[in-house]
Motif scaffolding. Sequence first.
Motif, PDB file in Angstrom:
ATOM      1  N   TYR A  53      -9.908  -0.177   4.903  1.00  0.00           N
ATOM      2  CA  TYR A  53     -10.351  -1.312   3.955  1.00  0.00           C
ATOM      3  C   TYR A  53     -11.821  -1.637   3.651  1.00  0.00           C
ATOM      4  O   TYR A  53     -12.263  -2.020   2.538  1.00  0.00           O
ATOM      5  N   VAL A  54     -12.618  -1.312   4.460  1.00  0.00           N
ATOM      6  CA  VAL A  54     -14.111  -1.441   4.530  1.00  0.00           C
ATOM      7  C   VAL A  54     -14.524  -0.478   3.523  1.00  0.00           C
ATOM      8  O   VAL A  54     -15.168  -0.586   2.316  1.00  0.00           O
ATOM      9  N   PHE A  56      -3.972   4.065   1.745  1.00  0.00           N
ATOM     10  CA  PHE A  56      -3.768   4.887   3.173  1.00  0.00           C
ATOM     11  C   PHE A  56      -3.637   3.523   4.104  1.00  0.00           C
ATOM     12  O   PHE A  56      -3.946   3.619   5.215  1.00  0.00           O
ATOM     13  N   SER A  57      -3.459   2.078   3.510  1.00  0.00           N
ATOM     14  CA  SER A  57      -3.393   1.099   4.321  1.00  0.00           C
ATOM     15  C   SER A  57      -2.390   1.297   5.129  1.00  0.00           C
ATOM     16  O   SER A  57      -1.235   1.651   4.870  1.00  0.00           O
ATOM     17  N   ARG A  69       1.217  -6.686   0.601  1.00  0.00           N
ATOM     18  CA  ARG A  69       0.708  -6.943   1.932  1.00  0.00           C
ATOM     19  C   ARG A  69      -0.767  -6.211   2.112  1.00  0.00           C
ATOM     20  O   ARG A  69      -1.655  -7.010   2.652  1.00  0.00           O
ATOM     21  N   ALA A  70      -0.736  -5.048   1.812  1.00  0.00           N
ATOM     22  CA  ALA A  70      -1.956  -4.406   1.801  1.00  0.00           C
ATOM     23  C   ALA A  70      -3.245  -4.966   0.881  1.00  0.00           C
ATOM     24  O   ALA A  70      -4.347  -5.036   1.447  1.00  0.00           O
ATOM     25  N   TYR A  71      -2.613  -5.275  -0.244  1.00  0.00           N
ATOM     26  CA  TYR A  71      -3.745  -6.182  -1.105  1.00  0.00           C
ATOM     27  C   TYR A  71      -4.137  -7.477  -0.630  1.00  0.00           C
ATOM     28  O   TYR A  71      -5.228  -7.634  -0.816  1.00  0.00           O
ATOM     29  N   ALA A  72      -3.235  -8.175   0.123  1.00  0.00           N
ATOM     30  CA  ALA A  72      -3.592  -9.363   0.780  1.00  0.00           C
ATOM     31  C   ALA A  72      -4.398  -9.323   1.695  1.00  0.00           C
ATOM     32  O   ALA A  72      -5.580 -10.124   1.946  1.00  0.00           O
TER      33      ALA A  72
END
Length: 108
Positions: A7-8, A50-51, A58-61
Amino acid sequence: MQALTIYVAAALAEIAGCFAFWAWFRLGQSILWLVPGMAALAFFAWALTFSPADQAGRAYAVYGGIYIVASLLWLWAVEGHRPDHWDLLGAAICLSGAAIILWAPRGG
């Protein structure tokens, strides 16, 4: 820890890519800034796949919370404006929400 790294990396790539457009359009930099900007945005989209989240939404949230914190760090490190206590409170609330979304126990 791997999720945070993903995410970073995605956040830094998106912010850098968007900032390249900002620099070109708002700061009068060369249009050539868009070349690395587009590459950074493509990397952002790829990295987010790759989340560990099972669904894209959900990955975007979850990413949204990380993005907010990364944006405030960019504001401070690159643009030279220190976030105020309201920025920090808002970021903490967003990170709390992102953590709940990512790590909440889910039934079938």
